[in-house]
Design an enzyme around this catalytic site. Sequence first.
Site, PDB file in Angstrom:
ATOM      1  N   THR A 103      -1.456   9.533 -11.069  1.00 16.19           N
ATOM      2  CA  THR A 103      -1.471   8.236 -10.392  1.00 16.19           C
ATOM      3  C   THR A 103      -0.489   7.243 -11.027  1.00 16.19           C
ATOM      4  OG1 THR A 103      -2.877   6.274 -10.119  1.00 16.19           O
ATOM      5  CG2 THR A 103      -3.455   7.719 -11.909  1.00 16.19           C
ATOM      6  N   ASP A 104      -0.063   6.260 -10.238  1.00 16.72           N
ATOM      7  CA  ASP A 104       0.802   5.201 -10.790  1.00 16.72           C
ATOM      8  C   ASP A 104       0.007   4.254 -11.698  1.00 16.72           C
ATOM      9  OD1 ASP A 104      -0.734   3.888  -8.870  1.00 16.72           O
ATOM     10  OD2 ASP A 104       0.952   2.902  -7.886  1.00 16.72           O
ATOM     11  N   GLU A 105      -1.349   4.373 -11.667  1.00 16.14           N
ATOM     12  CA  GLU A 105      -2.157   3.430 -12.450  1.00 16.14           C
ATOM     13  C   GLU A 105      -1.972   3.637 -13.959  1.00 16.14           C
ATOM     14  OE1 GLU A 105      -6.098   2.709 -10.845  1.00 16.14           O
ATOM     15  OE2 GLU A 105      -5.438   3.277  -8.837  1.00 16.14           O
ATOM     16  N   TYR A 153     -10.561   4.817 -15.797  1.00 14.10           N
ATOM     17  CA  TYR A 153      -9.954   5.824 -14.911  1.00 14.10           C
ATOM     18  C   TYR A 153      -8.490   6.064 -15.304  1.00 14.10           C
ATOM     19  CZ  TYR A 153      -7.393   7.568 -10.810  1.00 14.10           C
ATOM     20  OH  TYR A 153      -6.544   8.274  -9.985  1.00 14.10           O
ATOM     21  N   LYS A 186      -6.542   9.408 -16.857  1.00 16.33           N
ATOM     22  CA  LYS A 186      -5.414  10.085 -16.187  1.00 16.33           C
ATOM     23  C   LYS A 186      -4.179  10.064 -17.106  1.00 16.33           C
ATOM     24  CE  LYS A 186      -5.195  11.595 -12.532  1.00 16.33           C
ATOM     25  NZ  LYS A 186      -5.527  12.934 -11.955  1.00 16.33           N
TER      26      LYS A 186
END
Length: 351
Positions: A131-133, A157, A161
């Site tokens: 993810t870009d998060e 989260y 990741k």
Amino acid sequence: MRNILITGGAGFIGSHLVRLMVNKYPEYRIINLDKLTYAGNLANLKDVENKSNYVFVKADICDFSMMQSVFTEYGVDGVIHLAAESHVDRSIKDPFAFAQTNVMGTLSLLQAAKLAWEGKFEGKLFYHVSTDEVYGSLQPDGGFFTEKTKYDPHSPYSASKASSDHFVRAYYDTYGLPVKISNCSNNYGSFQFPEKLIPLFINNIRHNKELPVYGKGENVRDWLFVEDHARAIDLIFHRGKVGDTYNIGGFNEWKNIDLIKVIIRVTDRLLGNPEGTSLHLIRHVTDRAGHDVRYAIDSTKLKNELGWEPSLQFEEGIEKTVKWYLENQEWLNNVTSGEYQQYYEKMYGMK
Ligand code: NAD
Ligand code: TYD
């Protein structure tokens, strides 16, 4: 024959990817491995479940000896790893589950791949869908995330990741395991579990329920149609460079409150309500803890190197999406029964 293990294939993005791969590559065997948590649903794959190149295995990626047996039994030569706990709000309430599945589960798969492929890495691939998060939070005028942006995760989260991405890279640097990683922006489309913003709000409008907007609704997300993400994964899996990272996004930023107004407009129209009918359902609630201000992905590398571009304009994608949720009430009822009802009531204090 190539034996491709897709983890998390019963979830939102995974089910779109499994469908694409099963239909596009009849010469492959697609092994969908999923624990079927609250977010995984085999009803998402009804149209491919009887295809001869599709196999489903119910298993937990944290079960290392089970992962070893799967590699041996199916002669796995490619992995596309999506299985994860994926909802930020849940990670704030129960971070342990995120460390367990996202970090330990990824490590268990990496080690199973390394042991199964040791001495014969040629032609093998471990692809992590991320993810870009992991890049953290941008200011409203703060540019874009590129593949060179430093990791700066904030939520449990995104921390989990980021950690799993680091393990994937560590297996490349340390053992030479052939890996690829992609970091994608927020996805929308059919089969998304209705705890995420877009399906939750469509369903609430339909049932005349309040729409809980976190804080002022000024946070910005960059939205990509899920089928475009699945196409990008297919492309990177086959043609991306081993050891590389690719950002995936459609340059489609929306302030939450503006997006919510679009969802209200389209849903009201498709329900036959006069324009503006559901605006009164907007309710500003306490902001999410540590709420990242803005995500925005620069996917120029993917476009320049592999020629990928999103296929749908946002207006078209959102229209298709709203229609799908309105026409698939039975799917929504099935996935939101039981455990989810209690979670929702606790989370928002409303039914
Ligand atoms: P999802 O929550 O809809 O699906 C996750 C799937 O993983 C479910 O089918 C679930 O049953 C399965 N799973 C969970 N724990 C497991 C375990 N221990 N063993 C085996 N299976 C398990 O998630 P999604 O939105 O489809 O996201 C898929 C992947 O893409 C995730 O890795 C996520 O981090 C990443 N991603 C998601 C988005 C997004 O907008 N949804 C954006 C970028 C990246
Ligand atoms: P979400 O779909 O949970 O994705 P993510 O947190 O991974 O970006 O949320 C998208 C945006 O919408 C995010 O800024 C949080 C906000 N949001 C709300 O305002 N209300 C809600 O009920 C939900 C689920 C999200």
